[in-house]
Design an enzyme around this catalytic site. Structure first.
Site, PDB file in Angstrom:
ATOM      1  CE  LYS A  70      14.709  36.956  62.726  1.00 11.25           C
ATOM      2  NZ  LYS A  70      14.502  37.158  63.591  1.00 11.25           N
ATOM      3  NE  ARG A  97       9.389  33.844  63.405  1.00 11.87           N
ATOM      4  CZ  ARG A  97      10.121  35.144  62.431  1.00 11.87           C
ATOM      5  NH1 ARG A  97       9.612  34.759  61.572  1.00 11.87           N
ATOM      6  NH2 ARG A  97      10.075  36.509  63.173  1.00 11.87           N
ATOM      7  NE  ARG A 152      10.685  45.860  62.984  1.00 17.16           N
ATOM      8  CZ  ARG A 152      11.515  44.382  62.708  1.00 17.16           C
ATOM      9  NH1 ARG A 152      12.399  43.683  61.940  1.00 17.16           N
ATOM     10  NH2 ARG A 152      10.473  43.592  64.021  1.00 17.16           N
ATOM     11  NE  ARG A 186       6.706  44.384  61.041  1.00 15.82           N
ATOM     12  CZ  ARG A 186       7.843  43.234  61.197  1.00 15.82           C
ATOM     13  NH1 ARG A 186       9.349  43.148  60.054  1.00 15.82           N
ATOM     14  NH2 ARG A 186       7.425  42.104  61.210  1.00 15.82           N
ATOM     15  NE  ARG A 213       7.193  40.309  66.020  1.00 17.17           N
ATOM     16  CZ  ARG A 213       7.515  40.629  65.363  1.00 17.17           C
ATOM     17  NH1 ARG A 213       7.640  41.743  65.171  1.00 17.17           N
ATOM     18  NH2 ARG A 213       7.964  40.297  64.005  1.00 17.17           N
TER      19      ARG A 213
HETATM   20  P1  ADP Z   1      14.806  40.861  62.835  1.00 15.27           P
HETATM   21  O1  ADP Z   1      14.899  41.393  61.035  1.00 15.27           O
HETATM   22  O2  ADP Z   1      15.694  40.300  63.354  1.00 15.27           O
HETATM   23  O3  ADP Z   1      13.502  41.327  63.130  1.00 15.27           O
HETATM   24  P2  ADP Z   1      15.474  44.011  61.740  1.00 15.27           P
HETATM   25  O4  ADP Z   1      17.195  43.945  60.756  1.00 15.27           O
HETATM   26  O5  ADP Z   1      14.317  44.829  61.280  1.00 15.27           O
HETATM   27  O6  ADP Z   1      15.256  43.095  62.963  1.00 15.27           O
HETATM   28  O7  ADP Z   1      16.172  44.612  63.251  1.00 15.27           O
HETATM   29  C1  ADP Z   1      15.553  45.179  64.344  1.00 15.27           C
HETATM   30  C2  ADP Z   1      15.112  47.011  63.831  1.00 15.27           C
HETATM   31  O8  ADP Z   1      16.412  47.482  64.718  1.00 15.27           O
HETATM   32  C3  ADP Z   1      15.537  47.455  62.701  1.00 15.27           C
HETATM   33  O9  ADP Z   1      15.217  48.678  63.079  1.00 15.27           O
HETATM   34  C4  ADP Z   1      17.095  47.803  62.572  1.00 15.27           C
HETATM   35  O10 ADP Z   1      17.179  49.165  61.557  1.00 15.27           O
HETATM   36  C5  ADP Z   1      17.491  48.359  63.568  1.00 15.27           C
HETATM   37  N1  ADP Z   1      18.764  47.826  63.821  1.00 15.27           N
HETATM   38  C6  ADP Z   1      18.891  46.145  63.560  1.00 15.27           C
HETATM   39  N2  ADP Z   1      20.525  46.058  63.444  1.00 15.27           N
HETATM   40  C7  ADP Z   1      20.645  46.551  64.692  1.00 15.27           C
HETATM   41  C8  ADP Z   1      21.610  47.330  65.282  1.00 15.27           C
HETATM   42  N3  ADP Z   1      22.949  46.642  65.338  1.00 15.27           N
HETATM   43  N4  ADP Z   1      22.402  48.229  66.180  1.00 15.27           N
HETATM   44  C9  ADP Z   1      20.790  49.019  66.234  1.00 15.27           C
HETATM   45  N5  ADP Z   1      20.067  48.599  65.459  1.00 15.27           N
HETATM   46  C10 ADP Z   1      19.883  47.452  64.980  1.00 15.27           C
HETATM   47  P1  AMP Z   2       9.696  38.352  60.516  1.00 14.14           P
HETATM   48  O1  AMP Z   2       9.497  39.452  59.531  1.00 14.14           O
HETATM   49  O2  AMP Z   2      10.669  38.043  60.386  1.00 14.14           O
HETATM   50  O3  AMP Z   2       9.667  39.133  61.926  1.00 14.14           O
HETATM   51  O4  AMP Z   2       8.036  38.187  60.827  1.00 14.14           O
HETATM   52  C1  AMP Z   2       6.861  38.948  60.696  1.00 14.14           C
HETATM   53  C2  AMP Z   2       5.147  37.755  61.738  1.00 14.14           C
HETATM   54  O5  AMP Z   2       5.822  36.883  59.944  1.00 14.14           O
HETATM   55  C3  AMP Z   2       5.881  36.491  61.704  1.00 14.14           C
HETATM   56  O6  AMP Z   2       5.254  37.156  63.286  1.00 14.14           O
HETATM   57  C4  AMP Z   2       4.944  36.055  62.070  1.00 14.14           C
HETATM   58  O7  AMP Z   2       3.655  36.194  62.481  1.00 14.14           O
HETATM   59  C5  AMP Z   2       4.989  35.606  60.757  1.00 14.14           C
HETATM   60  N1  AMP Z   2       6.312  35.176  59.933  1.00 14.14           N
HETATM   61  C6  AMP Z   2       7.612  35.020  59.130  1.00 14.14           C
HETATM   62  N2  AMP Z   2       7.911  33.524  59.258  1.00 14.14           N
HETATM   63  C7  AMP Z   2       7.450  32.460  59.674  1.00 14.14           C
HETATM   64  C8  AMP Z   2       7.344  31.392  59.940  1.00 14.14           C
HETATM   65  N3  AMP Z   2       8.803  31.008  59.586  1.00 14.14           N
HETATM   66  N4  AMP Z   2       6.872  30.628  60.648  1.00 14.14           N
HETATM   67  C9  AMP Z   2       5.862  30.988  61.259  1.00 14.14           C
HETATM   68  N5  AMP Z   2       5.433  32.515  60.813  1.00 14.14           N
HETATM   69  C10 AMP Z   2       5.772  33.235  60.233  1.00 14.14           C
END
Ligand code: ADP
Ligand code: AMP
Length: 213
Positions: free
Chosen positions: A13, A88, A127, A160, A171
């Site tokens: 995302k 969420r 990541r 992280r 999660r």
């Molecule tokens: P989210 O925001 O949904 O938690 P991220 O955008 O941070 O996810 O992506 C999660 C991990 O996967 C990161 O390390 C990112 O660089 C990697 N990633 C994102 N999109 C892709 C893809 N299409 N293919 C492979 N790896 C990806």
């Molecule tokens: P993210 O970076 O979007 O993966 O969010 C990391 C963490 O932040 C999540 O696992 C939750 O603990 C908290 N968080 C982020 N957005 C929300 C939301 N909309 N509602 C509740 N918790 C959130």
């Protein structure tokens, strides 16, 4: 244009939201980033949010909704935004809907980046996030030019705490229980679009651009 990114944690995302924000010149609003910035700055909100984030739980709606509504009320959001990580829960989605409705507005698209659980666990372990600017990389798929160093700001890249395998499982179950019902919620509103998030990030982006145009 107002867009919501849906999908499991690690589905991509944030990666896609940044590309959308660049292409369409709208702000990328991530509640996760807002919480992490607060943790870094040692604010009261940050300390409270950390308790939940470290366990892979959601931060309570009362805290989350307010910071989101304050953020999207800012001037830079007046022509639209891409929301990443919000809503969420169904109550969060309802509050957002109501707030938009009150100003005669609405979300244009909810884009679900669909990735099966088994891919998610691998992605999260790879990541790496920058301690400075929050940029994210993947050690295999999207590596930085220099190992462990952010291409953008030169600061250190870390795994992280909430991307450690034991927390990722939590999660994912939180996602299935509390967030996945939003797919139905937006489908009923007729604004849900689904993209295959297992593709290369460029192909995922192309699919999103097709939807948005
Ligand atoms: P989210 O925001 O949904 O938690 P991220 O955008 O941070 O996810 O992506 C999660 C991990 O996967 C990161 O390390 C990112 O660089 C990697 N990633 C994102 N999109 C892709 C893809 N299409 N293919 C492979 N790896 C990806
Ligand atoms: P993210 O970076 O979007 O993966 O969010 C990391 C963490 O932040 C999540 O696992 C939750 O603990 C908290 N968080 C982020 N957005 C929300 C939301 N909309 N509602 C509740 N918790 C959130």
């Amino acid at each position: 244009m107002k867009i919501i990114m849906l999908g499991a944690p690690g589905a991509g995302k944030g990666t896609q939201a940044k590309m959308i924000a660049d292409q369409y010149k709208i702000p990328h609003v991530s509640t996760g980033d807002i919480f992490r910035a607060n943790i870094k700055n040692g604010t009261e909100l940050g300390m409270e949010a950390k308790k939940y984030m470290d366990q892979g739980l959601l931060v309570p709606d009362e805290l989350t909704v307010k910071i989101l509504l304050d953020r999207v009320a800012k001037e830079d959001c007046k022509n639209g935004y891409v929301l990443d990580g919000f809503p969420r829960t169904i109550p969060q989605a309802e509050v957002l809907d109501k707030a938009l409705c009150e100003i005669g507005d609405q979300i244009d698209y909810a884009i679900d980046v669909d990735v099966p659980d088994e891919n998610i666990v691998k992605r999260m372990g790879g990541r790496r996030a920058c301690v400075g600017c929050g940029a994210t990389y993947h050690i295999e798929h999207i590596p930085p030019k220099k190992e462990g160093i952010c291409d953008t700001c030169g600061m250190e890249l870390i795994l992280r705490d909430d991307d450690k395998p034991e927390t990722v499982q939590n999660r994912l179950s939180v996602y299935h229980n509390q967030t996945q019902p939003l797919i139905d919620f937006y489908e009923k509103k007729g604004i849900l679009r689904t993209v295959d998030g297992t593709q290369d990030m460029k192909d995922v982006f192309d699919a999103i651009v097709k939807i948005l145009s």
